[in-house]
Design a protein around this motif. Sequence first.
Motif, PDB file in Angstrom:
ATOM      1  N   VAL A 162       0.876  -1.174   0.000  1.00 55.56           N
ATOM      2  CA  VAL A 162       0.000   0.000   0.000  1.00 55.56           C
ATOM      3  C   VAL A 162       0.911   1.220   0.000  1.00 55.56           C
ATOM      4  O   VAL A 162       1.545   1.537   1.014  1.00 55.56           O
ATOM      5  CB  VAL A 162      -0.942   0.010   1.208  1.00 55.56           C
ATOM      6  N   ALA A 163       1.006   1.877  -1.127  1.00 51.33           N
ATOM      7  CA  ALA A 163       1.922   3.002  -1.305  1.00 51.33           C
ATOM      8  C   ALA A 163       1.213   4.302  -0.931  1.00 51.33           C
ATOM      9  O   ALA A 163       0.285   4.726  -1.610  1.00 51.33           O
ATOM     10  CB  ALA A 163       2.411   3.055  -2.744  1.00 51.33           C
ATOM     11  N   THR A 164       1.666   4.883   0.158  1.00 54.62           N
ATOM     12  CA  THR A 164       1.082   6.116   0.675  1.00 54.62           C
ATOM     13  C   THR A 164       2.117   7.221   0.562  1.00 54.62           C
ATOM     14  O   THR A 164       3.215   7.097   1.128  1.00 54.62           O
ATOM     15  CB  THR A 164       0.675   5.939   2.146  1.00 54.62           C
ATOM     16  N   PRO A 165       1.830   8.320  -0.159  1.00 63.84           N
ATOM     17  CA  PRO A 165       2.815   9.394  -0.295  1.00 63.84           C
ATOM     18  C   PRO A 165       3.316   9.895   1.058  1.00 63.84           C
ATOM     19  O   PRO A 165       2.564   9.953   2.034  1.00 63.84           O
ATOM     20  CB  PRO A 165       2.041  10.477  -1.053  1.00 63.84           C
ATOM     21  N   ARG A 166       4.597  10.231   1.099  1.00 66.35           N
ATOM     22  CA  ARG A 166       5.248  10.718   2.305  1.00 66.35           C
ATOM     23  C   ARG A 166       5.451  12.225   2.213  1.00 66.35           C
ATOM     24  O   ARG A 166       5.873  12.728   1.170  1.00 66.35           O
ATOM     25  CB  ARG A 166       6.613  10.068   2.476  1.00 66.35           C
ATOM     26  N   PRO A 167       5.181  12.967   3.302  1.00 63.82           N
ATOM     27  CA  PRO A 167       5.340  14.428   3.253  1.00 63.82           C
ATOM     28  C   PRO A 167       6.768  14.873   3.015  1.00 63.82           C
ATOM     29  O   PRO A 167       7.000  15.990   2.539  1.00 63.82           O
ATOM     30  CB  PRO A 167       4.831  14.890   4.631  1.00 63.82           C
ATOM     31  N   ASN A 168       7.725  13.992   3.324  1.00 63.20           N
ATOM     32  CA  ASN A 168       9.133  14.356   3.136  1.00 63.20           C
ATOM     33  C   ASN A 168       9.671  13.956   1.775  1.00 63.20           C
ATOM     34  O   ASN A 168      10.861  14.137   1.497  1.00 63.20           O
ATOM     35  CB  ASN A 168       9.991  13.713   4.231  1.00 63.20           C
ATOM     36  N   LEU A 169       8.800  13.418   0.915  1.00 66.59           N
ATOM     37  CA  LEU A 169       9.233  12.989  -0.412  1.00 66.59           C
ATOM     38  C   LEU A 169       8.486  13.755  -1.494  1.00 66.59           C
ATOM     39  O   LEU A 169       7.272  13.950  -1.393  1.00 66.59           O
ATOM     40  CB  LEU A 169       8.967  11.490  -0.614  1.00 66.59           C
ATOM     41  N   SER A 170       9.216  14.133  -2.533  1.00 62.78           N
ATOM     42  CA  SER A 170       8.548  14.671  -3.714  1.00 62.78           C
ATOM     43  C   SER A 170       7.860  13.520  -4.432  1.00 62.78           C
ATOM     44  O   SER A 170       8.132  12.340  -4.168  1.00 62.78           O
ATOM     45  CB  SER A 170       9.567  15.321  -4.645  1.00 62.78           C
ATOM     46  N   ASN A 171       6.973  13.837  -5.360  1.00 64.37           N
ATOM     47  CA  ASN A 171       6.330  12.775  -6.136  1.00 64.37           C
ATOM     48  C   ASN A 171       7.358  11.955  -6.913  1.00 64.37           C
ATOM     49  O   ASN A 171       7.215  10.733  -7.045  1.00 64.37           O
ATOM     50  CB  ASN A 171       5.291  13.365  -7.085  1.00 64.37           C
ATOM     51  N   ASP A 172       8.396  12.619  -7.433  1.00 59.97           N
ATOM     52  CA  ASP A 172       9.439  11.890  -8.153  1.00 59.97           C
ATOM     53  C   ASP A 172      10.133  10.890  -7.240  1.00 59.97           C
ATOM     54  O   ASP A 172      10.376   9.728  -7.626  1.00 59.97           O
ATOM     55  CB  ASP A 172      10.478  12.867  -8.721  1.00 59.97           C
ATOM     56  N   GLU A 173      10.464  11.329  -6.023  1.00 59.00           N
ATOM     57  CA  GLU A 173      11.128  10.443  -5.069  1.00 59.00           C
ATOM     58  C   GLU A 173      10.205   9.295  -4.648  1.00 59.00           C
ATOM     59  O   GLU A 173      10.643   8.147  -4.512  1.00 59.00           O
ATOM     60  CB  GLU A 173      11.572  11.236  -3.844  1.00 59.00           C
ATOM     61  N   PHE A 174       8.940   9.618  -4.460  1.00 56.16           N
ATOM     62  CA  PHE A 174       7.965   8.602  -4.087  1.00 56.16           C
ATOM     63  C   PHE A 174       7.848   7.546  -5.174  1.00 56.16           C
ATOM     64  O   PHE A 174       7.892   6.330  -4.896  1.00 56.16           O
ATOM     65  CB  PHE A 174       6.619   9.266  -3.835  1.00 56.16           C
ATOM     66  N   VAL A 175       7.691   7.963  -6.417  1.00 54.84           N
ATOM     67  CA  VAL A 175       7.573   7.013  -7.528  1.00 54.84           C
ATOM     68  C   VAL A 175       8.835   6.172  -7.649  1.00 54.84           C
ATOM     69  O   VAL A 175       8.768   4.963  -7.929  1.00 54.84           O
ATOM     70  CB  VAL A 175       7.259   7.753  -8.840  1.00 54.84           C
ATOM     71  N   ALA A 176       9.993   6.769  -7.411  1.00 54.61           N
ATOM     72  CA  ALA A 176      11.242   6.020  -7.474  1.00 54.61           C
ATOM     73  C   ALA A 176      11.284   4.923  -6.411  1.00 54.61           C
ATOM     74  O   ALA A 176      11.739   3.798  -6.669  1.00 54.61           O
ATOM     75  CB  ALA A 176      12.430   6.960  -7.312  1.00 54.61           C
ATOM     76  N   ARG A 177      10.795   5.225  -5.212  1.00 54.44           N
ATOM     77  CA  ARG A 177      10.791   4.235  -4.142  1.00 54.44           C
ATOM     78  C   ARG A 177       9.775   3.120  -4.441  1.00 54.44           C
ATOM     79  O   ARG A 177      10.038   1.947  -4.171  1.00 54.44           O
ATOM     80  CB  ARG A 177      10.514   4.904  -2.795  1.00 54.44           C
ATOM     81  N   VAL A 178       8.639   3.483  -4.980  1.00 51.16           N
ATOM     82  CA  VAL A 178       7.655   2.472  -5.362  1.00 51.16           C
ATOM     83  C   VAL A 178       8.229   1.567  -6.457  1.00 51.16           C
ATOM     84  O   VAL A 178       8.081   0.337  -6.404  1.00 51.16           O
ATOM     85  CB  VAL A 178       6.351   3.140  -5.835  1.00 51.16           C
ATOM     86  N   THR A 179       8.889   2.155  -7.420  1.00 54.67           N
ATOM     87  CA  THR A 179       9.499   1.378  -8.503  1.00 54.67           C
ATOM     88  C   THR A 179      10.522   0.387  -7.962  1.00 54.67           C
ATOM     89  O   THR A 179      10.552  -0.788  -8.362  1.00 54.67           O
ATOM     90  CB  THR A 179      10.157   2.314  -9.524  1.00 54.67           C
ATOM     91  N   ALA A 180      11.358   0.845  -7.038  1.00 49.99           N
ATOM     92  CA  ALA A 180      12.352  -0.042  -6.426  1.00 49.99           C
ATOM     93  C   ALA A 180      11.677  -1.191  -5.685  1.00 49.99           C
ATOM     94  O   ALA A 180      12.121  -2.334  -5.750  1.00 49.99           O
ATOM     95  CB  ALA A 180      13.247   0.756  -5.479  1.00 49.99           C
ATOM     96  N   ALA A 181      10.587  -0.884  -4.982  1.00 55.21           N
ATOM     97  CA  ALA A 181       9.864  -1.918  -4.250  1.00 55.21           C
ATOM     98  C   ALA A 181       9.306  -2.980  -5.196  1.00 55.21           C
ATOM     99  O   ALA A 181       9.373  -4.187  -4.914  1.00 55.21           O
ATOM    100  CB  ALA A 181       8.738  -1.292  -3.441  1.00 55.21           C
TER     101      ALA A 181
END
Length: 213
Positions: free
Chosen positions: A13-32
């Motif tokens: 369940v990918a929930t955006p983090r306030p300390n991450l930009s959307n680009d950083e969030f998508v990158a972390r989801v991709t890695a997962a």
Amino acid sequence: MSVSSLIGRLYLVATPRPNLSNDEFVARVTAALDGGIDVLQLRCKEWEAKQIIELAHRVRQVAAERDVPFWINDRVDIALATEADGVHLGQNDLPVEWSRRIAPHLAIGRSTHAPEQALAAVAEQPDYIATGPVYVTPTKPGRAAVGLDYVRWAAANVQLPWYAIGGIDSSTIEEVVEAGASRVVVVRAVLDAPDPAKAAAQLRTALDNRVPH
């Protein structure tokens, strides 16, 4: 995708983090996803629809490139707008029957927090249910943990595909599997890990080692 292909074993369940930009969030989801996540849900509580749709298109794309089914939390309308594979409904969201009337092609999951809710959910005939939170988690503030007894109950009584959810990480996944779970949902254990791909791979290995395909 067929319904059976939408039901994996390690669900993020990918929930955006306030300390991450959307680009950083998508990158972390991709890695997962690259680490072994085989079902992905986007959960954006309190966001406006336009914001969710914009992010959902990006997340859905990386999921599609890896043949990972993509789900939207709560919002049937946004699931339709983003061509998601399914929608996950909480206890206070639309009934499964109404959701199917609106979007008959969407797969549907339902959250449950007690055996009576699980029995009611099974009667609605969603494609899966989630059982938890097994442990206390900030993802569900104010909700008490249901513990492993509910996992054991689900293993003995639920015939639909079901996932254990809530506070599951590398330190707890083995006892959750021992209690009878063959599918788990994770959030912070992967998304907030220093290396999301490594964290996902470790969880997937632990799950696969204890519950063979």
